[in-house]
Design an enzyme around this catalytic site. Structure first.
Site, PDB file in Angstrom:
ATOM      1  N   ASN A 107      42.350  73.401  94.449  1.00  0.00           N
ATOM      2  CA  ASN A 107      41.788  73.857  95.720  1.00  0.00           C
ATOM      3  C   ASN A 107      42.887  74.347  96.662  1.00  0.00           C
ATOM      4  O   ASN A 107      42.827  74.125  97.862  1.00  0.00           O
ATOM      5  CB  ASN A 107      40.997  72.690  96.362  1.00  0.00           C
ATOM      6  CG  ASN A 107      40.287  73.097  97.636  1.00  0.00           C
ATOM      7  OD1 ASN A 107      39.634  74.126  97.700  1.00  0.00           O
ATOM      8  ND2 ASN A 107      40.427  72.283  98.687  1.00  0.00           N
ATOM      9  N   GLY A 109      43.905  77.593  97.064  1.00  0.00           N
ATOM     10  CA  GLY A 109      43.859  79.009  97.426  1.00  0.00           C
ATOM     11  C   GLY A 109      43.116  79.296  98.715  1.00  0.00           C
ATOM     12  O   GLY A 109      42.154  78.620  99.068  1.00  0.00           O
ATOM     13  N   GLN A 183      49.635  69.722  96.609  1.00  0.00           N
ATOM     14  CA  GLN A 183      50.687  70.201  95.723  1.00  0.00           C
ATOM     15  C   GLN A 183      51.952  70.393  96.559  1.00  0.00           C
ATOM     16  O   GLN A 183      51.928  70.322  97.784  1.00  0.00           O
ATOM     17  CB  GLN A 183      50.264  71.489  95.023  1.00  0.00           C
ATOM     18  CG  GLN A 183      50.019  72.681  95.902  1.00  0.00           C
ATOM     19  CD  GLN A 183      49.460  73.875  95.123  1.00  0.00           C
ATOM     20  OE1 GLN A 183      48.362  74.310  95.353  1.00  0.00           O
ATOM     21  NE2 GLN A 183      50.246  74.411  94.203  1.00  0.00           N
ATOM     22  N   GLY A 214      51.982  77.333  92.623  1.00  0.00           N
ATOM     23  CA  GLY A 214      51.101  77.552  91.473  1.00  0.00           C
ATOM     24  C   GLY A 214      50.571  76.239  90.910  1.00  0.00           C
ATOM     25  O   GLY A 214      51.076  75.162  91.199  1.00  0.00           O
ATOM     26  N   HIS A 215      49.533  76.340  90.057  1.00  0.00           N
ATOM     27  CA  HIS A 215      48.882  75.112  89.580  1.00  0.00           C
ATOM     28  C   HIS A 215      49.697  74.356  88.536  1.00  0.00           C
ATOM     29  O   HIS A 215      49.375  73.216  88.199  1.00  0.00           O
ATOM     30  CB  HIS A 215      47.471  75.390  89.075  1.00  0.00           C
ATOM     31  CG  HIS A 215      47.317  76.631  88.240  1.00  0.00           C
ATOM     32  ND1 HIS A 215      47.998  76.826  87.060  1.00  0.00           N
ATOM     33  CD2 HIS A 215      46.545  77.726  88.413  1.00  0.00           C
ATOM     34  CE1 HIS A 215      47.643  77.994  86.552  1.00  0.00           C
ATOM     35  NE2 HIS A 215      46.773  78.564  87.344  1.00  0.00           N
ATOM     36  N   ASN A 324      41.271  78.220  81.815  1.00  0.00           N
ATOM     37  CA  ASN A 324      41.918  77.268  82.724  1.00  0.00           C
ATOM     38  C   ASN A 324      41.046  76.042  82.989  1.00  0.00           C
ATOM     39  O   ASN A 324      41.184  75.374  84.010  1.00  0.00           O
ATOM     40  CB  ASN A 324      42.355  77.905  84.050  1.00  0.00           C
ATOM     41  CG  ASN A 324      43.699  77.381  84.513  1.00  0.00           C
ATOM     42  OD1 ASN A 324      44.598  77.138  83.710  1.00  0.00           O
ATOM     43  ND2 ASN A 324      43.863  77.186  85.812  1.00  0.00           N
ATOM     44  N   LYS A 390      36.340  85.716  91.837  1.00  0.00           N
ATOM     45  CA  LYS A 390      37.628  86.165  92.371  1.00  0.00           C
ATOM     46  C   LYS A 390      37.438  87.258  93.427  1.00  0.00           C
ATOM     47  O   LYS A 390      38.249  87.411  94.326  1.00  0.00           O
ATOM     48  CB  LYS A 390      38.516  86.705  91.245  1.00  0.00           C
ATOM     49  CG  LYS A 390      38.810  85.705  90.138  1.00  0.00           C
ATOM     50  CD  LYS A 390      39.644  84.544  90.613  1.00  0.00           C
ATOM     51  CE  LYS A 390      40.018  83.603  89.485  1.00  0.00           C
ATOM     52  NZ  LYS A 390      40.654  82.359  89.999  1.00  0.00           N
TER      53      LYS A 390
END
Length: 503
Positions: A107, A109, A183, A214-215, A324, A390
């Site tokens: 979550n 983005g 993150q 990034g993830h 993903n 997206k």
């Protein structure tokens, strides 16, 4: 000597500059850490910066390509399982299986690419419900149906955390235990000097000097938050990770049974399972699984040599791509972090800031860790498990009558004659932002029989429009096309100027 060859002066120069870059970066990081406002903030930032210095070291010392094309091997049949071949759990086993599961949604983005402020997860996508609403609904329904207590964890970024914390208060009365963690926050690096562009880590620091990496940062950030240890201590075994904007990524009981059910106990435990699905022409840039050095490995388009790009995009050569949606064994995650055997390629993301400064962001992909785990598999799942939103092109699909909404899950209508979703392309100048997109539809068209829709230019749709087959609508520059209410467009090209005026 190196491999029997004498080291050239240029090689020695390069090694010295690499070492110097690492030393100078370490000095700059210490300066940044000195700006933390408290000892607890400094302790947390130090853990993050340790991770950044490791990825920076790998970046400056990178030698040659991460993948040699000639060494890619054909996948063994048992490396990617067919979803249709795995069995369902018995009803009496489901609750016990669910007690072993943690669900994590990525979550981090923002909704800026769709013209929205704040986290992307709070964009309404169906019946005024957001990505986050639908996710919470799914988990609550699961817990109510099976008397389970599957926790929902959100991995936020410093961009989305504050807004997300405000939103999740409304879920307090629901049967879902909700956790959040952030993150890491990594420094953007000047492309020329290879030094951080920021000079402070305090609360008033320039936010443009930092980025969420990034993830692939999930593993370190999840462990640093304390949640990894907490869930292992609770007896949880697997985490199911997916992007919050993938509306098809629901908890699948068959996959969970494959990983933790009775059958799983008779074979080597799968520590990492990646959901893949068959490529279409719309997915040619998606990462794929390869066999490399007798291990499963994720191959991203950024790793492909230029002269092999067409091979990579070939649906015949690489038939599957990564959704993903990942299932990872929690104690195995602890092991690879403890032993420092977690290995993911560094993705170098070049950007130019608004002030013209060229910077570098170093990132990693969460799926790239597959090669660090034992017994890793892919599983070829139905396309319905990959339903990302997206762009507004995707939003139109999920808002339409192609799908019905049940307990937070989108299900394709049985009235649809084809298993595939239509291909929709909406012109970026008039449809890219959600607000503009919504203003161009009096109601969402009937799309049950649609194969392909392309819309470009100043186009609006009246109420009750039906589009079928292949429909292309192009308004030339300066022209406008209004599709009248109740219109039925089937295998039509509409161009030029079409306006229905009230009088």
């Amino acid at each position: 000597e190196l491999y029997g060859l004498h080291r050239s002066p240029s090689m020695e120069f390069k090694e010295l500059t690499q070492k110097d870059a690492e030393v100078q970066m370490s000095i700059e990081i210490q300066k940044l850490l000195g700006t933390c406002i408290s000892s607890s903030a400094k302790e947390s930032a130090t853990r993050e910066m340790d991770g950044f210095e490791r990825i920076f070291g790998r970046f400056v010392n990178a030698a040659g390509p991460s993948v040699h094309w000639s060494r890619i091997q054909k996948l063994d049949d048992d490396m990617v399982r067919d979803y249709r071949e795995i069995s369902s759990p018995s009803p009496s086993e489901v609750t016990k299986l669910l007690e072993k599961l943690v669900v994590v949604k990525l979550n981090g983005g923002l909704g800026t690419s769709m013209g929205c402020q704040g986290p992307k997860s709070v964009i309404p996508v169906r019946s005024e419900l957001t990505f986050l609403d639908l996710t919470v609904q799914q988990i609550e329904h699961l817990n109510k149906t099976y008397s389970s207590s599957v926790p929902l964890v959100l991995m936020n970024s410093f961009n989305t955390d504050e807004d997300t914390q405000k939103v999740i208060r409304k879920y307090q009365g629901l049967n879902v235990k909700l956790y959040t963690f952030n993150q890491s926050r990594y420094p953007r690096v000047n492309k020329e000097s290879l030094m951080p562009i920021g000079n402070s880590m305090g609360p008033n620091s320039d936010m443009e000097a930092w980025y969420p990496p990034g993830h692939g940062d999930f593993y370190e950030a999840f462990a640093n938050s304390g949640l990894l240890k907490e869930f292992v201590d609770q007896g949880k075994e697997y985490v199911f990770i997916s992007n919050i904007d993938n509306l098809g990524a629901t908890v699948d009981l068959n996959i969970l049974n494959f990983l933790t059910g009775e059958e799983a106990k008779t074979k080597t435990r799968c520590e990492f399972l990646m959901e893949v699905t068959n490529k279409t022409r719309a997915d040619v840039k998606g990462g794929t699984l390869i066999r490399y050095g007798d291990k499963l490995r994720l191959l991203e388009i950024a790793q492909v040599p230029k002269d092999h790009l067409e091979d990579f995009k070939s649906v015949k050569t690489f038939k599957i791509f990564n959704t993903n949606n990942l299932w990872i064994k929690l104690d195995a995650m602890q092991r690879v972090l403890r032993d420092r055997t977690l290995d993911m390629e560094v993705i170098v993301n070049y950007k130019t800031l608004d002030n013209g400064l060229n910077i570098i962001q170093l990132e990693q992909a969460v799926g790239a860790a597959i090669k660090s785990f034992n017994g890793a598999h892919g599983i070829n799942v139905p396309r319905s498990r990959f339903l990302p939103v997206k762009k507004t092109d995707d939003l139109l699909l999920v808002m339409s009558n192609l799908y019905s909404l049940t307990n937070g899950t989108l299900v394709m209508s049985q009235a649809r004659m084809f298993a595939t979703t239509p291909l929709v392309k909406l012109g970026p100048n008039h449809f890219a932002k959600v607000k503009d997109f919504l203003n161009r539809f009096a109601s969402v068209p009937d799309m049950l029989e649609l194969d392909h829709l392309t819309v470009s230019g100043d186009v609006t749709f009246g109420k009750g429009v039906s589009i079928r087959g292949t429909v292309i609508i192009i308004a030339n520059h300066g022209d406008r096309i209004d599709i009248p209410p109740g219109a039925i467009l089937e295998n039509k090209i509409v161009s030029g100027n079409l306006r229905i005026l009230d009088h």
